[in-house]
Structure formats: C-alpha cells, structure tokens
Design a protein around this motif. Structure first.
Motif, PDB file in Angstrom:
ATOM      1  N   ASP A  22       0.052   0.339 -17.235  1.00  0.00           N
ATOM      2  CA  ASP A  22      -0.673   1.022 -16.176  1.00  0.00           C
ATOM      3  C   ASP A  22       0.312   1.446 -15.088  1.00  0.00           C
ATOM      4  O   ASP A  22       1.040   0.662 -14.532  1.00  0.00           O
ATOM      5  N   ALA A  23       0.278   2.751 -14.765  1.00  0.00           N
ATOM      6  CA  ALA A  23       1.239   3.334 -13.838  1.00  0.00           C
ATOM      7  C   ALA A  23       1.059   2.818 -12.421  1.00  0.00           C
ATOM      8  O   ALA A  23       1.970   2.881 -11.617  1.00  0.00           O
ATOM      9  N   GLY A  24      -0.111   2.304 -12.077  1.00  0.00           N
ATOM     10  CA  GLY A  24      -0.377   1.852 -10.728  1.00  0.00           C
ATOM     11  C   GLY A  24       0.166   0.475 -10.421  1.00  0.00           C
ATOM     12  O   GLY A  24       0.059   0.021  -9.297  1.00  0.00           O
ATOM     13  N   ASN A  25       0.768  -0.197 -11.370  1.00  0.00           N
ATOM     14  CA  ASN A  25       1.270  -1.545 -11.137  1.00  0.00           C
ATOM     15  C   ASN A  25       2.435  -1.505 -10.159  1.00  0.00           C
ATOM     16  O   ASN A  25       3.431  -0.843 -10.387  1.00  0.00           O
ATOM     17  N   THR A  26       2.287  -2.205  -9.040  1.00  0.00           N
ATOM     18  CA  THR A  26       3.324  -2.231  -8.021  1.00  0.00           C
ATOM     19  C   THR A  26       3.872  -3.639  -7.854  1.00  0.00           C
ATOM     20  O   THR A  26       4.284  -4.025  -6.781  1.00  0.00           O
ATOM     21  N   ASP A  28       6.548  -5.196  -8.436  1.00  0.00           N
ATOM     22  CA  ASP A  28       7.903  -5.479  -7.978  1.00  0.00           C
ATOM     23  C   ASP A  28       8.236  -4.727  -6.692  1.00  0.00           C
ATOM     24  O   ASP A  28       9.382  -4.649  -6.294  1.00  0.00           O
ATOM     25  N   ASP A  29       7.221  -4.182  -6.035  1.00  0.00           N
ATOM     26  CA  ASP A  29       7.435  -3.415  -4.814  1.00  0.00           C
ATOM     27  C   ASP A  29       7.912  -4.336  -3.688  1.00  0.00           C
ATOM     28  O   ASP A  29       7.339  -5.391  -3.457  1.00  0.00           O
ATOM     29  N   GLN A  30       8.935  -3.921  -2.986  1.00  0.00           N
ATOM     30  CA  GLN A  30       9.537  -4.723  -1.926  1.00  0.00           C
ATOM     31  C   GLN A  30       8.580  -4.954  -0.756  1.00  0.00           C
ATOM     32  O   GLN A  30       8.736  -5.912   0.005  1.00  0.00           O
ATOM     33  N   ILE A  31       7.560  -4.114  -0.617  1.00  0.00           N
ATOM     34  CA  ILE A  31       6.656  -4.213   0.525  1.00  0.00           C
ATOM     35  C   ILE A  31       5.594  -5.307   0.353  1.00  0.00           C
ATOM     36  O   ILE A  31       4.923  -5.689   1.310  1.00  0.00           O
ATOM     37  N   LEU A  32       5.466  -5.853  -0.837  1.00  0.00           N
ATOM     38  CA  LEU A  32       4.458  -6.883  -1.080  1.00  0.00           C
ATOM     39  C   LEU A  32       4.669  -8.094  -0.182  1.00  0.00           C
ATOM     40  O   LEU A  32       5.795  -8.510   0.061  1.00  0.00           O
ATOM     41  N   GLY A  33       3.574  -8.652   0.297  1.00  0.00           N
ATOM     42  CA  GLY A  33       3.634  -9.849   1.131  1.00  0.00           C
ATOM     43  C   GLY A  33       3.031  -9.609   2.497  1.00  0.00           C
ATOM     44  O   GLY A  33       2.473  -8.552   2.792  1.00  0.00           O
ATOM     45  N   SER A  90      -0.452   2.608  -0.622  1.00  0.00           N
ATOM     46  CA  SER A  90       0.199   3.229  -1.773  1.00  0.00           C
ATOM     47  C   SER A  90       1.672   3.478  -1.487  1.00  0.00           C
ATOM     48  O   SER A  90       2.069   3.713  -0.361  1.00  0.00           O
ATOM     49  N   ASN A  91       2.443   3.393  -2.551  1.00  0.00           N
ATOM     50  CA  ASN A  91       3.848   3.761  -2.527  1.00  0.00           C
ATOM     51  C   ASN A  91       3.894   5.189  -3.053  1.00  0.00           C
ATOM     52  O   ASN A  91       3.629   5.436  -4.222  1.00  0.00           O
ATOM     53  N   GLU A  92       4.212   6.130  -2.179  1.00  0.00           N
ATOM     54  CA  GLU A  92       4.207   7.545  -2.546  1.00  0.00           C
ATOM     55  C   GLU A  92       5.535   7.996  -3.129  1.00  0.00           C
ATOM     56  O   GLU A  92       5.715   9.161  -3.450  1.00  0.00           O
ATOM     57  N   GLY A  93       6.488   7.081  -3.264  1.00  0.00           N
ATOM     58  CA  GLY A  93       7.803   7.415  -3.807  1.00  0.00           C
ATOM     59  C   GLY A  93       8.767   7.859  -2.729  1.00  0.00           C
ATOM     60  O   GLY A  93       8.373   8.229  -1.622  1.00  0.00           O
ATOM     61  N   ASN A  94      10.040   7.838  -3.031  1.00  0.00           N
ATOM     62  CA  ASN A  94      11.098   8.255  -2.110  1.00  0.00           C
ATOM     63  C   ASN A  94      11.000   7.558  -0.753  1.00  0.00           C
ATOM     64  O   ASN A  94      11.097   8.206   0.295  1.00  0.00           O
ATOM     65  N   SER A  95      10.772   6.248  -0.772  1.00  0.00           N
ATOM     66  CA  SER A  95      10.678   5.419   0.441  1.00  0.00           C
ATOM     67  C   SER A  95       9.515   5.810   1.344  1.00  0.00           C
ATOM     68  O   SER A  95       9.541   5.576   2.546  1.00  0.00           O
ATOM     69  N   ARG A 112       7.757   7.159   6.328  1.00  0.00           N
ATOM     70  CA  ARG A 112       8.959   6.660   5.672  1.00  0.00           C
ATOM     71  C   ARG A 112       9.176   5.199   6.053  1.00  0.00           C
ATOM     72  O   ARG A 112       8.985   4.805   7.201  1.00  0.00           O
ATOM     73  N   VAL A 113       9.578   4.403   5.073  1.00  0.00           N
ATOM     74  CA  VAL A 113       9.879   2.995   5.299  1.00  0.00           C
ATOM     75  C   VAL A 113      11.358   2.765   5.027  1.00  0.00           C
ATOM     76  O   VAL A 113      11.886   3.221   4.017  1.00  0.00           O
ATOM     77  N   GLU A 114      12.018   2.080   5.949  1.00  0.00           N
ATOM     78  CA  GLU A 114      13.398   1.654   5.750  1.00  0.00           C
ATOM     79  C   GLU A 114      13.423   0.136   5.771  1.00  0.00           C
ATOM     80  O   GLU A 114      13.101  -0.474   6.798  1.00  0.00           O
ATOM     81  N   PHE A 115      13.772  -0.464   4.640  1.00  0.00           N
ATOM     82  CA  PHE A 115      13.889  -1.914   4.569  1.00  0.00           C
ATOM     83  C   PHE A 115      15.243  -2.302   5.148  1.00  0.00           C
ATOM     84  O   PHE A 115      16.280  -1.905   4.639  1.00  0.00           O
TER      85      PHE A 115
END
Length: 140
Positions: A22-26, A28-33, A90-95, A112-115
């Motif tokens: 499923d393409a919607g699986n996030t 491993d996204d760094q923003i989780l938590g 949602s993660n729209e891609g490209n940060s 835009r998100v900068e970690f």
C-alpha cells in the motif's frame, strides 16, 4: 507432481503479497511521533509568540496518517487545554507536509519541513510565507 506445483505456486503467491504494497504506508517517516511547539518566529504583522503554557501544545503524528493535537493556553492564571483534535496529515514529498497546527487558529497548512535533528524540526507554512513565519517543534 501437481501437488508440488500447487505447493510451489501457493508459496510464490504468498511471498509476492506483502504489507508494504500500500502506497500510503508512512511507517518510516521521520515526522512520526509526538512533537511539541517550542517557538514561533515571525517578522510580519502576525506577532505570534509561544508562552511556557503554549509549549505543552503538541501534534502526535501516527503511522495511519492521522494526528492527534492539543493546544494549551493560559486562562485565569492557569494553563488549560483549549482545544484538541484528530486530523489527517500527509507527506507530499520533497520535504513538504500538510497537517493541522493546533495553535492560535492557524489550522491546516501545507509547507516545507526541515529536520534539524531526530528531535527537532522547523515548519515553514506556505500561507504564512509573506509573514516570514516558521514554527519549531521538538520531540520529547
């Protein structure tokens, strides 16, 4: 021979169908938590700031693309929960991300998100770009 073929075919079918199809699986996204608002920087006319009480406000990004959020504000000298919500993110891609900001009525924003590290990120909301506004979140 048919049994061996059927067994081999069944095994091949089972191993080709995995949960990450499923393409919607996030997952491993760094923003989780759970992220807390720590600072708002703006040089425009908004004049937003973060009080010690506001620093209890948070967004908890879940793997199912939902986020729980809470906004705390001082009321009568006490820090109280003013609003809480569950909304989609949602993660729209490209940060680029889109999520609801539970602070001063800012609401749902893309930006835009900068970690800065695994425990801090800065969000630059598109709609507030003319205000030179960014919001810093910290994981605790």
């Amino acid at each position: 021979m048919k049994k061996i073929f059927l067994l081999f075919f069944s095994f091949a079918l089972l191993t080709s169908c995995t949960s990450d199809d499923d393409a919607g699986n996030t997952g491993d996204d760094q923003i989780l938590g759970k992220w807390f608002v720590t600072e708002i920087n703006n040089s425009g006319s908004l004049n937003l700031s973060v009080s010690e009480c506001n620093k209890q406000s948070f967004i908890d990004f879940k793997v199912d693309s939902n986020a729980d959020s809470a906004f705390y504000t001082e009321n009568g000298g006490e820090c109280t929960l003013e609003d809480s919500d569950t909304s989609a993110w949602s993660n729209e891609g490209n940060s680029r991300y889109k999520f609801n900001i539970p602070f001063e009525g800012i609401g749902s924003q893309s930006g835009r998100v900068e970690f800065d590290s695994s425990s801090s990120f800065t969000f630059f909301p598109d709609i507030l770009a003319g205000q030179n506004t960014n919001i810093i979140f910290e994981k605790r």
